[in-house]
Write a protein that holds these residues in place. Structure first.
Motif, short mmCIF file in Angstrom:
data_model
loop_
_atom_site.label_atom_id
_atom_site.label_comp_id
_atom_site.label_asym_id
_atom_site.label_seq_id
_atom_site.Cartn_x
_atom_site.Cartn_y
_atom_site.Cartn_z
N ASP A 272 0.85 -1.18 0.00
CA ASP A 272 0.00 0.00 0.00
C ASP A 272 0.89 1.23 0.00
O ASP A 272 1.30 1.70 1.05
N ARG A 291 -4.50 9.25 5.16
CA ARG A 291 -4.58 7.81 4.95
C ARG A 291 -3.42 7.12 5.64
O ARG A 291 -3.57 6.04 6.20
N ARG A 296 -4.40 3.38 6.59
CA ARG A 296 -4.96 2.86 5.36
C ARG A 296 -3.90 2.82 4.26
O ARG A 296 -4.15 2.42 3.14
N LYS A 551 -10.30 -1.77 3.07
CA LYS A 551 -10.98 -0.65 3.70
C LYS A 551 -11.81 0.16 2.71
O LYS A 551 -12.87 0.67 3.03
N GLU A 552 -11.30 0.27 1.49
CA GLU A 552 -12.04 1.06 0.51
C GLU A 552 -13.38 0.40 0.21
O GLU A 552 -14.40 1.07 0.05
#
Ligand code: ADP
Ligand code: MG
Length: 584
Positions: A272, A291, A296, A551-552
Motif C-alpha cells: 500500500d 490515509r 490505510r 478498507k475502501e
C-alpha cells in the motif's frame, strides 16, 4: 515549515527554456548551493563555492551559465574542467539535460582515452559548451584544435580533486589561454591552500559560498546505510520492507517523477504505497497523509518539500532511497520518524560515488551511520514462517473454530487421511499466494501441468479495488510467487476465514437474501459464493463475509442502498477480538 517558505527555481532570472528543463527533470526546489550560486552567476560574477559531493553543484553552475549563452555563436562559450573522465561525462550529460529546450545546442565532452578523431570532428562542428579533463583540453589547445577566444565562462569543478590528481599546472595553463574578461567559478569540496591560491589569482572579487554542515542530534533514531552494489535499489527496498518490522514508512526520492514511479512499482509488488509530492494539490496531499495516519496506507514515497514538517507518529522507518542533496535535508528527512517519544529507524542507500556525502552527514549529525546487511532470502523465509506460526497460534486462541473442527473431522472420516495431512493442505492453501519459502520451492509441490486458468481474473475485474478477498492487506506478494494458480480450484466456501458483519436493512424494510447477495456481490466485487450465512432480523441483518475486506470496499459498502436503506455496514461484535495486524 509552511508551504510559503518553499523556495523555487522560478524566482531566478533563468532563461525560459532552462527553467522548463528543470521542471521536466522534476527538481522541486533549489539545493542550498544552487540557491546561493545561481543569482550571482546569472549576474556574471565570479564565484568560489565550497560544498560536498552530491549537493547539486552541476545545476548550480550549468543553469545560470546556460541561460547566458548566445546560441547563434557556435564557438565554445563555456568550458568546464573536471578531474576525471567519468565526471566530465556526467557533467556533459547533465548539461545536455538542462539544455534540452535550447534550440540547436551542442555540448562536447573531451577526455583522455577517447579517440581523437571523434573529438576533432566534434570540435570542428562547433559546440557551445566543452566539458573536459585538463590534460586532454590542454592537448587540443596546443594543437590548435580548440580555440577559447570566444569563451565567456570557465568552471573548475572539484578543484581539490584536480589538485590531488596533479592537474593544477594544466589548469593554470588553460586559464592563461582564456580571455581576460571571462567569468570564473571554482567549486571544491575542501579548500586546501593550493586551491585557495588558484582562487585568489584567477577569480575577480568572487562571491564566496560555503555550504555548512550543521550539527543536529537525532538520538532516538537508529541510522544505518546500505551500500548500493549488485542489487537494484528497488529490490533492496523490497527486502527491507519484508525483513524489517515497520509500521509506516517514508521513502525519499529526489524528484516528483520518481515519487509516482516508485510508488507504482511498490503497488505492483503488493504494497500500500502512494506518492507525495509538491505537484499534488494541497487537499490531495492532506488526504494522502491522513490515509497514512489512519493506517490505510503504509508507505509514502515523497520528496523533501512534500514531506517537510510531516508529523505522523506511526512512521517507524525513513528510507533515503536517493541520498539527499545536503546534510540538512537528511536531518529533516529522518526527523519524520522517532516522533512522539517513539524509536525510529533511518536507512540510507549510498552508491560508491556518494560515500563522501555519507561522511558529511555523519559529521553534521555527530553520529555514526552503521553499515547494514540486507535481510537474506533465508531471513525473509524465516520471518514468513514465524509470522505464519504466530497466525496459527493466534487463531487457535481467539477464533471460533467449532464449525471448522467439525468440517475437518468430517473430511477426515470421508477421505481417510491423517490430520497432519489435512493441516498441511490447509497451510499450503493459505500460503499459496505468498509462499513461505522464498524461492517458490513450496509452491512447486503442487505444480501440475498448467490447466487453463479459471476465469477468476475476468470475474473479478469489476471489483472496486483490486485486492483478493480473504487476504490480509499490506501483504506483499513475493518475488517468487507462482504466476498461475494450482489446479483444483475448489469451492472456497468455508476454507476462507469469515468475519461477521451487520448491515442496517432488515425484514421490516422488505429485504430478502437475494437483494443482499446481489448488492454485495456487485458493489464489493465479490463472487456470491464468498458470501456466507445471512441472518435477517427485524431491523438489521447479520452476514458472514471473507475476512480482511479492503478498507475502501468497506467504506464503499456503507453507502450502498438496498430496499431504500443505506447498508451502513459494520463489523458485528467480534468473538474474542480476532484482529488482523498489517504485519502478518
Ligand atoms: P555534485 O556536483 O555537487 O556532486 P550533482 O550536480 O552531481 O552534485 O547532483 C547530484 C544529484 O542531485 C544529481 O542526481 C542531480 O540530478 C540531483 N539534484 C541536483 N539538484 C537537485 C535539486 N534541486 N533537487 C533534487 N535533486 C537535485
Ligand atoms: Mg559534481
Amino acid at each position: 515549515m509552511s508551504v510559503e517558505e518553499v523556495d523555487s527555481f522560478e524566482r531566478f532570472a533563468l532563461a525560459e527554456p532552462v527553467l522548463r528543463a528543470v521542471r521536466d527533470v522534476g527538481y522541486e526546489q533549489p539545493s542550498p548551493i544552487q540557491a546561493q550560486a545561481i543569482p550571482p552567476l546569472l549576474e556574471g560574477r565570479d564565484l568560489l563555492g565550497q560544498a560536498q559531493t552530491g549537493t547539486g553543484k552541476t545545476a548550480a553552475f550549468a543553469l545560470p551559465l546556460l541561460s547566458r549563452l548566445d546560441l547563434t555563436r557556435r564557438v565554445p562559450q563555456l568550458l568546464v574542467l573536471a578531474p576525471t573522465r567519468e565526471l566530465a561525462i556526467q557533467v556533459a550529460e547533465a548539461t545536455k539535460t538542462y539544455a534540452r529546450h535550447l534550440p540547436d545546442f551542442h555540448v562536447l565532452p573531451v577526455y583522455g582515452g577517447q579517440g581523437m578523431g571523434a573529438q576533432l570532428r566534434g570540435l570542428s562542428r562547433g559546440a557551445h559548451v566543452v566539458v573536459g579533463t585538463p590534460g586532454r583540453i590542454l592537448d587540443h589547445l596546443r594543437r590548435g584544435t580548440l580555440v577559447l577566444g570566444g569563451l565567456v565562462a570557465v568552471v573548475l569543478d572539484e578543484a581539490d580533486e584536480m589538485l590531488r590528481m596533479g592537474f593544477i599546472e594544466d589548469v593554470e595553463a588553460i586559464l592563461a589561454a582564456t580571455p581576460q574578461g571571462r567569468q570564473t567559478a571554482l567549486f571544491s569540496a575542501t579548500m586546501p591552500r593550493e586551491v585557495h591560491r588558484i582562487a585568489q589569482s584567477y577569480l575577480r572579487d568572487p562571491v564566496e559560498i560555503r555550504i555548512e554542515s550543521r550539527t543536529t542530534t537525532v538520538e532516538a533514531i537508529r541510522q544505518r546505510y546500505w551500500q548500493v552494489r549488485d542489487l537494484h535499489k528497488l529490490d533492496a527496498l523490497t527486502r527491507i520492507l519484508e525483513g524489517e518490522d515497520f509500521d509506516a514508512m517514508i521513502v525519499f526520492v529526489r524528484t516528483r517523477t520518481e515519487t509516482t514511479g516508485l510508488a507504482e512499482k511498490l503497488e505492483a509488488r503488493g504494497y500500500d504505497a502512494a506518492p507525495l509530492s509538491g505537484d499534488m494539490q494541497q487537499a490531495e496531499r492532506e488526504r494522502t497523509v491522513d490515509r497514512l495516519r489512519q493506517g490505510r496506507l503504509d508507505i509514502l514515497v515523497a520528496t523533501d518539500v512534500a514531506a517537510r514538517g510531516l508529523d505522523v507518529p506511526r512512521i517507524s522507518h525513513v528510507v533515503n532511497y536517493d541520498i539527499p542533496t545536503d546534510t540538512e535535508a537528511y536531518v529533516h528527512r529522518i526527523g519524520r520518524t522517532g516522533r512522539a517519544g517513539r524509536k525510529g529507524e533511518a536507512i540510507l542507500f549510498v552508491s560508491p560515488r556518494e560515500k563522501r556525502m555519507l561522511y558529511a552527514i555523519e559529521r553534521a549529525t555527530g553520529q555514526r551511520i552503521e553499515p547494514m546487511q540486507l535481510p537474506s532470502r533465508e531471513d525473509i523465509a524465516d520471518r514468513r514462517i514465524d509470522r505464519f506460526k504466530g497466525l496459527i497460534t493466534e487463531t487457535i486462541e481467539t477464533a471460533e473454530l467449532d464449525f471448522f473442527e467439525a468440517l475437518v473431522a468430517d473430511y477426515q472420516r470421508a477421505h481417510d487421511v491423517g490430520l497432519s495431512e489435512i493441516a498441511a493442505a490447509l497451510a499450503y492453501l493459505l500460503q499459496r499466494e505468498q509462499p513461505l519459502v522464498v524461492d517458490g520451492a513450496a509452491a512447486r509441490v503442487d505444480a501440475h501441468p498448467a490447466e487453463p486458468v479459471r476465469a477468476e481474473a475476468a470475474e473479478s475485474a469489476p471489483r472496486p479495488r483490486q485486492r483478493r478477498e480473504g487476504a490480509p492487506p499490506a501483504q506483499p506478494r513475493s518475488e517468487g510467487a507462482p504466476a498461475e494458480r494450482p489446479r483444483r480450484e475448489r469451492r472456497p466456501g468455508p476454507e476462507v476465514p469469515m468475519e461477521r458483519y451487520r448491515i442496517e436493512v432488515g425484514r421490516e424494510h422488505g429485504v430478502q437474501p437475494k437483494n443482499i447477495v446481489g448488492a454485495i456481490a456487485n458493489e464489493a466485487g465479490l463472487e456470491s459464493r464468498y458470501i456466507g450465512r445471512i441472518e435477517i432480523n427485524d431491523d438489521h441483518t447479520l452476514l458472514d463475509l471473507p475476512e480482511g475486506m479492503p478498507k475502501e470496499v468497506f467504506k464503499h459498502l456503507k453507502t450502498v442502498w438496498v430496499c431504500g436503506r443505506q447498508l451502513r455496514i459494520n463489523r458485528a461484535a467480534e468473538p474474542g477480538g480476532h484482529r488482523r495486524r498489517s504485519e502478518d
